[in-house]
Design a protein around this motif. Structure first.
Motif, PDB file in Angstrom:
ATOM      1  N   VAL A  46      -6.918   2.388  -7.170  1.00  0.00           N
ATOM      2  CA  VAL A  46      -5.556   2.894  -6.965  1.00  0.00           C
ATOM      3  C   VAL A  46      -4.592   1.715  -7.051  1.00  0.00           C
ATOM      4  CG1 VAL A  46      -4.017   4.057  -5.333  1.00  0.00           C
ATOM      5  CG2 VAL A  46      -6.406   4.769  -5.524  1.00  0.00           C
ATOM      6  N   PRO A  47      -3.545   1.824  -7.863  1.00  0.00           N
ATOM      7  CA  PRO A  47      -2.593   0.712  -8.013  1.00  0.00           C
ATOM      8  C   PRO A  47      -1.920   0.329  -6.698  1.00  0.00           C
ATOM      9  CG  PRO A  47      -2.218   2.374  -9.694  1.00  0.00           C
ATOM     10  CD  PRO A  47      -3.202   2.944  -8.724  1.00  0.00           C
ATOM     11  N   ALA A  48      -1.540  -0.935  -6.593  1.00  0.00           N
ATOM     12  CA  ALA A  48      -0.895  -1.438  -5.384  1.00  0.00           C
ATOM     13  C   ALA A  48       0.399  -0.691  -5.087  1.00  0.00           C
ATOM     14  CB  ALA A  48      -0.627  -2.935  -5.522  1.00  0.00           C
ATOM     15  N   ALA A  49       1.140  -0.294  -6.121  1.00  0.00           N
ATOM     16  CA  ALA A  49       2.401   0.429  -5.917  1.00  0.00           C
ATOM     17  C   ALA A  49       2.157   1.767  -5.220  1.00  0.00           C
ATOM     18  CB  ALA A  49       3.100   0.652  -7.255  1.00  0.00           C
ATOM     19  N   VAL A  50       1.075   2.423  -5.558  1.00  0.00           N
ATOM     20  CA  VAL A  50       0.738   3.709  -4.938  1.00  0.00           C
ATOM     21  C   VAL A  50       0.321   3.489  -3.486  1.00  0.00           C
ATOM     22  CG1 VAL A  50      -0.806   5.709  -5.043  1.00  0.00           C
ATOM     23  CG2 VAL A  50       0.096   4.717  -7.153  1.00  0.00           C
ATOM     24  N   LYS A  51      -0.472   2.453  -3.234  1.00  0.00           N
ATOM     25  CA  LYS A  51      -0.903   2.155  -1.864  1.00  0.00           C
ATOM     26  C   LYS A  51       0.288   1.793  -0.982  1.00  0.00           C
ATOM     27  CE  LYS A  51      -5.510   0.488  -3.114  1.00  0.00           C
ATOM     28  NZ  LYS A  51      -6.398  -0.680  -3.138  1.00  0.00           N
ATOM     29  N   THR A  56       4.185   3.276   3.254  1.00  0.00           N
ATOM     30  CA  THR A  56       5.600   3.396   3.616  1.00  0.00           C
ATOM     31  C   THR A  56       5.926   4.824   4.052  1.00  0.00           C
ATOM     32  OG1 THR A  56       6.186   1.666   2.038  1.00  0.00           O
ATOM     33  CG2 THR A  56       7.962   3.094   2.777  1.00  0.00           C
ATOM     34  N   ALA A  57       5.457   5.795   3.294  1.00  0.00           N
ATOM     35  CA  ALA A  57       5.750   7.195   3.591  1.00  0.00           C
ATOM     36  C   ALA A  57       4.922   7.732   4.758  1.00  0.00           C
ATOM     37  CB  ALA A  57       5.529   8.053   2.350  1.00  0.00           C
ATOM     38  N   TYR A  58       3.700   7.273   4.876  1.00  0.00           N
ATOM     39  CA  TYR A  58       2.783   7.766   5.900  1.00  0.00           C
ATOM     40  C   TYR A  58       2.150   6.579   6.633  1.00  0.00           C
ATOM     41  CZ  TYR A  58       3.249  11.924   2.990  1.00  0.00           C
ATOM     42  OH  TYR A  58       3.748  12.963   2.263  1.00  0.00           O
ATOM     43  N   PRO A  59       2.875   5.952   7.544  1.00  0.00           N
ATOM     44  CA  PRO A  59       2.320   4.789   8.257  1.00  0.00           C
ATOM     45  C   PRO A  59       1.026   5.164   8.984  1.00  0.00           C
ATOM     46  CG  PRO A  59       4.663   5.045   8.718  1.00  0.00           C
ATOM     47  CD  PRO A  59       4.223   6.272   7.978  1.00  0.00           C
ATOM     48  N   GLY A  60       0.035   4.336   8.841  1.00  0.00           N
ATOM     49  CA  GLY A  60      -1.256   4.575   9.487  1.00  0.00           C
ATOM     50  C   GLY A  60      -2.146   5.559   8.753  1.00  0.00           C
ATOM     51  N   ALA A  61      -1.753   5.988   7.564  1.00  0.00           N
ATOM     52  CA  ALA A  61      -2.562   6.948   6.810  1.00  0.00           C
ATOM     53  C   ALA A  61      -3.817   6.279   6.271  1.00  0.00           C
ATOM     54  CB  ALA A  61      -1.756   7.526   5.661  1.00  0.00           C
ATOM     55  N   LYS A  62      -4.895   7.039   6.285  1.00  0.00           N
ATOM     56  CA  LYS A  62      -6.166   6.549   5.733  1.00  0.00           C
ATOM     57  C   LYS A  62      -6.421   7.297   4.427  1.00  0.00           C
ATOM     58  CE  LYS A  62     -11.091   6.491   6.518  1.00  0.00           C
ATOM     59  NZ  LYS A  62     -12.158   7.299   7.086  1.00  0.00           N
ATOM     60  N   VAL A  80      -4.072  11.392   8.576  1.00  0.00           N
ATOM     61  CA  VAL A  80      -3.240  10.678   9.536  1.00  0.00           C
ATOM     62  C   VAL A  80      -3.597  11.250  10.896  1.00  0.00           C
ATOM     63  CG1 VAL A  80      -0.888  10.083  10.224  1.00  0.00           C
ATOM     64  CG2 VAL A  80      -1.399  10.479   7.816  1.00  0.00           C
ATOM     65  N   GLY A  81      -4.301  10.471  11.670  1.00  0.00           N
ATOM     66  CA  GLY A  81      -4.810  10.989  12.943  1.00  0.00           C
ATOM     67  C   GLY A  81      -5.823  12.078  12.669  1.00  0.00           C
ATOM     68  N   ASP A  82      -5.599  13.256  13.224  1.00  0.00           N
ATOM     69  CA  ASP A  82      -6.521  14.376  12.994  1.00  0.00           C
ATOM     70  C   ASP A  82      -6.013  15.342  11.934  1.00  0.00           C
ATOM     71  OD1 ASP A  82      -4.430  15.323  14.480  1.00  0.00           O
ATOM     72  OD2 ASP A  82      -5.649  16.568  15.803  1.00  0.00           O
ATOM     73  N   GLN A  83      -4.914  14.996  11.269  1.00  0.00           N
ATOM     74  CA  GLN A  83      -4.366  15.860  10.226  1.00  0.00           C
ATOM     75  C   GLN A  83      -4.761  15.350   8.843  1.00  0.00           C
ATOM     76  OE1 GLN A  83      -0.164  16.087  10.835  1.00  0.00           O
ATOM     77  NE2 GLN A  83      -0.357  17.403  12.624  1.00  0.00           N
ATOM     78  N   LYS A  84      -5.032  16.284   7.944  1.00  0.00           N
ATOM     79  CA  LYS A  84      -5.398  15.941   6.569  1.00  0.00           C
ATOM     80  C   LYS A  84      -4.349  16.519   5.629  1.00  0.00           C
ATOM     81  CE  LYS A  84     -10.356  15.599   7.301  1.00  0.00           C
ATOM     82  NZ  LYS A  84     -10.572  14.216   6.982  1.00  0.00           N
ATOM     83  N   ALA A  85      -4.115  15.821   4.520  1.00  0.00           N
ATOM     84  CA  ALA A  85      -3.143  16.290   3.536  1.00  0.00           C
ATOM     85  C   ALA A  85      -3.543  15.785   2.166  1.00  0.00           C
ATOM     86  CB  ALA A  85      -1.745  15.790   3.892  1.00  0.00           C
ATOM     87  N   THR A  86      -2.984  16.406   1.149  1.00  0.00           N
ATOM     88  CA  THR A  86      -3.153  15.967  -0.236  1.00  0.00           C
ATOM     89  C   THR A  86      -1.762  15.703  -0.783  1.00  0.00           C
ATOM     90  OG1 THR A  86      -5.131  17.327  -0.485  1.00  0.00           O
ATOM     91  CG2 THR A  86      -4.062  16.578  -2.506  1.00  0.00           C
TER      92      THR A  86
END
Length: 98
Positions: A46-51, A56-62, A80-86
């Motif tokens: 995954v490109p650095a710009a995407v990471k 930035t948009a989702y701090p702490g996102a895995k 993010v925590g116990d929530q999942k998203a795409t």
């Protein structure tokens, strides 16, 4: 003369009614396939710009899984925590609405 004018009016009325009854509409349906095929890639691909945009948009996102298509658009499955998203991003880290 009145009969001639009356006949002309009746004739025009009959012609217009005939044309009105033979008018039909043609409906064209165009189907566009929005879904494109994504191929799973590693987080390192995954490109650095995407990471950076992700953090930035989702701090702490895995980043759980990452996928890419032929247009270099990324599908990111995150938690993010116990929530999942795409979420979807282009190669420059701009968010896409899908």
């Amino acid at each position: 003369m009145k009969k001639l004018i009356l006949s002309a009016i009746v004739l025009l009325g009959a012609v217009s009614m005939t044309n009105a009854s033979t008018v039909s509409q043609e409906v064209k349906v165009t189907t566009i396939s929005v879904q494109t095929e994504y191929t799973e890639v590693t987080a390192d691909a995954v490109p650095a710009a995407v990471k950076t945009a992700l953090q930035t948009a989702y701090p702490g996102a895995k980043l759980d899984k990452a996928f890419v298509n032929e247009k270099k658009e990324y599908k990111l499955e995150i938690s993010v925590g116990d929530q999942k998203a795409t979420v979807y991003s282009d190669v420059n880290g701009n968010w896409l609405k899908i």
